[in-house]
Design an enzyme around this catalytic site. Structure first.
Site, short mmCIF file in Angstrom:
data_model
loop_
_atom_site.label_atom_id
_atom_site.label_comp_id
_atom_site.label_asym_id
_atom_site.label_seq_id
_atom_site.Cartn_x
_atom_site.Cartn_y
_atom_site.Cartn_z
N SER A 1 0.82 -1.21 0.00
CA SER A 1 0.00 0.00 0.00
C SER A 1 0.85 1.27 0.00
CB SER A 1 -0.89 -0.01 1.25
OG SER A 1 -1.63 1.19 1.31
N GLY B 1 -3.64 3.88 1.00
CA GLY B 1 -4.51 4.00 2.16
C GLY B 1 -5.70 4.91 1.88
N GLY C 1 1.48 11.37 4.64
CA GLY C 1 0.30 11.75 5.42
C GLY C 1 -1.00 11.34 4.76
N LEU C 2 -0.95 10.17 4.11
CA LEU C 2 -2.17 9.55 3.56
C LEU C 2 -2.94 10.40 2.57
CD1 LEU C 2 -3.68 7.68 6.69
CD2 LEU C 2 -2.57 6.66 4.70
N CYS D 1 0.09 3.76 10.36
CA CYS D 1 0.68 4.88 9.62
C CYS D 1 1.32 5.86 10.59
CB CYS D 1 -0.35 5.61 8.77
SG CYS D 1 0.39 7.01 7.90
N LYS E 1 -2.77 -4.62 9.43
CA LYS E 1 -1.38 -4.25 9.15
C LYS E 1 -0.72 -3.64 10.38
CE LYS E 1 1.59 -1.89 5.86
NZ LYS E 1 1.62 -1.29 4.51
N GLY F 1 11.31 -3.73 2.78
CA GLY F 1 12.62 -3.75 2.12
C GLY F 1 12.82 -4.80 1.05
C1 LIG Z 1 5.62 6.59 0.01
C2 LIG Z 1 5.01 5.52 0.87
C3 LIG Z 1 3.65 5.57 1.15
C4 LIG Z 1 3.05 4.59 1.95
N1 LIG Z 1 1.71 4.65 2.18
C5 LIG Z 1 1.11 3.67 2.92
C6 LIG Z 1 -0.30 3.67 3.11
O1 LIG Z 1 -1.03 4.51 2.58
N2 LIG Z 1 -0.84 2.68 3.88
C7 LIG Z 1 -0.06 1.69 4.44
O2 LIG Z 1 -0.60 0.82 5.11
N3 LIG Z 1 1.27 1.67 4.24
C8 LIG Z 1 1.88 2.62 3.50
N4 LIG Z 1 3.24 2.58 3.30
C9 LIG Z 1 4.03 1.49 3.90
C10 LIG Z 1 4.30 0.35 2.90
O3 LIG Z 1 3.10 -0.24 2.46
C11 LIG Z 1 5.20 -0.73 3.52
O4 LIG Z 1 4.55 -1.29 4.62
C12 LIG Z 1 6.54 -0.20 3.97
O5 LIG Z 1 7.00 0.79 3.08
C13 LIG Z 1 7.60 -1.28 4.11
O6 LIG Z 1 7.85 -1.93 2.88
P1 LIG Z 1 9.02 -1.50 1.86
O7 LIG Z 1 10.27 -1.34 2.67
O8 LIG Z 1 9.11 -2.61 0.87
O9 LIG Z 1 8.60 -0.24 1.23
C14 LIG Z 1 3.85 3.54 2.48
C15 LIG Z 1 5.22 3.50 2.19
C16 LIG Z 1 5.81 4.45 1.39
C17 LIG Z 1 7.27 4.36 1.09
#
Ligand SMILES: Cc1cc2nc3c(=O)[nH]c(=O)nc-3n(C[C@H](O)[C@H](O)[C@H](O)COP(=O)(O)O)c2cc1C
Ligand SMILES: Cc1cc2nc3c(=O)[nH]c(=O)nc-3n(C[C@H](O)[C@H](O)[C@H](O)COP(=O)(O)OP(=O)(O)OC[C@H]3O[C@@H](n4cnc5c(N)ncnc54)[C@H](O)[C@@H]3O)c2cc1C
Ligand code: FES
Lengths: 243, 301
Positions: free
Chosen positions: B20, B45, B71-72, B128, B163, B242
């Site tokens: 997400s 989100g 910030g969603l 978040c 989550k 990651g």
């Molecule tokens: C720019 C950005 C926006 C994100 N927005 C959301 C979100 O709206 N809702 C949510 O549950 N997680 C959000 N996340 C978290 C990711 O879904 C994920 O849990 C987190 O980045 C760890 O995974 P990654 O290291 O592969 O990115 C966001 C992450 C990033 C980098």
């Protein structure tokens, strides 16, 4: 996509021009994202400075580790690149007297724009700190006036001072450069009531409109809205942008 | 070769999802990959009302990671249903709606609005770090995690995933709270809270001071959380944090994840999610593994 580098050379102090094989069809104001390698993670955005049949050029300044790595790339190396991205400059048949205002490393995309607009009456105002670049190429497309902060070339001062003298009878303004310059360009366009588009910068994640990190504050009827620099921009109507 | 896995009642064609907030509502990435190839898409989100998000800057690169403070920003659940969902439904993949309420009542309203065809699962975002109301403040309180999960389960006819945030002392307690609340699965990790300072102005880089760290830098933290959470619950775990290669994804599955989600890596490589799926298939061929389910929680300790 991986593309072959055709040339990468320093054109003036710390400023490089990189030519790259490319099969996309860009419009002026659009940008590409380059994986600069080394220990960088995100790709870096660069405006397209020129486009010919199967090749694009970018002109960049060494800022941090990504652009430093890029400066070490050699002809025949390959680079991971996406693009062209974004909404570039809108060009209008009805406008003939055009003013182009560029500052520093914001100047490169305006060269591609000038090339596309060369049949028009172009006034080109360029501002530099000290060392100038790309000036001879701009001269192919219009009348060029230059300002440098130290008086090295052209008028001593800021590009905005030069712009003032050129704004009479102008139908449309295009600008790209540092934030203070863009704000001044916007203000002047509004003062003289000339339509104006500016290219803005913001730090990027995906570069394609999915992650919402490249927010640009814009005016709406009901208040404001954050638009995406990578997708809605980087070029916006100056009236829209809230600095 | 079997790649199908199950999350509650939901069958996914393969275990590779996109996380997400890193994939928007799919449209942008459809120019780079065939969305049909993904196990599922966890959409940005969604909030009950449109949300403008935080002022820029919203991203900052750190060694092997990024800090974000979006910030969603999203158009709100109604616009999602009207303008974004129809596009996603053109593809043969599962749509997982990530929901973020400021109150328990908002979570309930969001879940009710999403009781519609074309939505396959809900992902309750109580993690978040970038919003003042709701968000992680729920996720660091096991009672809230339990209560929100329970309320959403009561009104939703979808598979419900919770989550979790890694910003807690003991992830097992939160995993258990979600399971006790009736969750069909848990997903983790959301971003790790962090900060950055501009030494020239001596100001924090972000207006909110803190931001969320993601990318390769957090992978070992995420893996440990997935491993521990899996040992606390009997519901499926979706692992993320990651993941940037098939090898990373395989580590998560071996540690206990039934499925994985690719996040930040989509920015680095827009085809990354599919490359990871292909890499998993190659690994299975090389190691004569015919069912991907054999990998899940197969760790030798
Ligand atoms: C720019 C950005 C926006 C994100 N927005 C959301 C979100 O709206 N809702 C949510 O549950 N997680 C959000 N996340 C978290 C990711 O879904 C994920 O849990 C987190 O980045 C760890 O995974 P990654 O290291 O592969 O990115 C966001 C992450 C990033 C980098
Ligand atoms: C649409 C657009 C077009 C651009 N066109 C050009 C161009 O033609 N020539 C040129 O020299 N520069 C251009 N820039 C700026 C260029 O992207 C940055 O100088 C470059 O990303 C710096 O990377 P770095 O690793 O060297 O610096 P660092 O400061 O180490 O970078 C750290 C992080 O911040 C980001 N970042 C730093 N400065 C900027 C910035 N000004 N804008 C966006 N992100 C930034 C980097 O991408 C990276 O993610 C453009 C920026 C945008 C948004
Ligand atoms: S950089 Fe991701 S939306 Fe603009």
């Amino acid at each position: 996509m991986r593309y072959v580098v055709r040339e990468n050379r320093e054109i003036t102090n710390g400023i490089y021009r990189l030519r790259l094989e490319f099969d996309g069809i860009p419009t002026p104001g659009q940008f590409i994202m380059i994986n600069c390698g080394g220990n960088t993670l995100l790709k870096r955005p660069f405006s397209i400075c020129d486009h010919d049949a199967d090749e694009i050029a970018i002109v960049y300044r060494i800022k941090g580790k990504g652009t430093y790595n890029l400066s070490k790339v050699k002809a025949l190396d390959t680079l991971e690149v996406t693009g062209p991205h974004g909404h570039g400059f809108d060009m209008f048949d009805k406008f003939n007297n055009i003013l182009i205002v560029g500052g520093g490393i914001g100047i490169p995309p305006l060269l591609f724009l000038s090339k596309k607009l060369k049949s028009k009456n172009l006034k080109i105002a360029l501002g530099f700190k000290s060392d100038v670049f790309l000036v001879d190429e701009f001269k192919k497309y219009g009348d060029v006036v230059i300002a440098t902060e130290d008086g090295n070339t052209g008028i001593k001062g800021y590009v905005i001072d030069v712009m003032k003298g050129e704004i009479k009878d102008i139908d449309m303004i295009y600008g790209c450069g540092p934030m203070q310059m863009l704000k001044a360009v916007k203000d002047m366009a509004e003062e003289y009531d000339v339509p104006c588009q500016i290219s803005v910068e913001e730090h990027m994640g995906c570069g394609i409109g999915a992650c919402m990190v490249c927010a640009c504050k814009t005016k709406t009827d009901s208040g404001f809205q954050y638009k995406k620099v990578c997708k809605d921009g980087p070029v916006f109507w100056s009236r829209e942008v809230v600095f | 070769m079997n790649l199908k896995i199950n999350i509650g009642n939901l069958e996914l064609k393969n275990p590779v999802l996109v996380a997400s907030g890193t994939f928007g509502f799919g449209k942008e990435y459809s120019h780079y990959i065939d969305l049909d190839d993904l196990g599922g898409i966890m959409v940005k989100g969604l909030t009950l009302y449109p949300k403008e998000g935080n002022p820029p800057p919203r991203i900052y690169e750190t060694p092997s990671g990024i800090l974000n403070s979006v910030g969603l920003q999203n158009p709100g659940v109604d616009v999602f249903i009207k303008d974004e969902l129809p596009f996603l439904n053109r593809f043969n993949t599962k749509v997982i709606a990530n929901i973020a309420g400021e109150t328990i009542e908002e979570f309930v309203s969001l879940a009710q609005k999403l009781n519609i065809d074309g939505v396959d699962a809900l992902e309750i975002n109580v993690s978040c770090p970038n919003v003042k109301e709701g968000g992680m403040s729920f996720g660091v309180d096991p009672n809230s995690v339990y209560a929100i999960t329970k309320k959403v389960k009561q009104v939703s006819n979808k598979t419900v995933i919770v989550k979790l945030t890694p910003n807690v002392t003991d992830i097992k307690i939160y995993a258990k709270a979600a399971e006790d609340g009736g969750a069909d699965a848990i997903s983790l990790i959301n971003t790790v809270t962090g900060m950055a300072i501009d030494i020239n102005t001596r100001r924090p880089v972000f207006k909110n001071v803190f931001a969320g760290l993601s990318g390769p830098a957090i992978k070992p933290i995420a893996l440990k959380n997935v491993y521990e959470a899996k040992r606390a619950v009997s519901i499926p775990v979706i692992g993320m944090g990651g993941i940037s290669s098939a090898e990373d994804a395989l580590e998560f599955m071996i540690a206990g994840a039934t499925a994985v989600a690719v996040g930040t890596y989509n920015f680095i490589s827009p085809t990354g999610s599919i490359d990871i799926l292909e890499g998993i298939k190659k690994y299975m061929l090389r190691n004569s593994i015919f069912d991907v389910n054999q990998l899940i929680n197969s760790i030798n300790v």
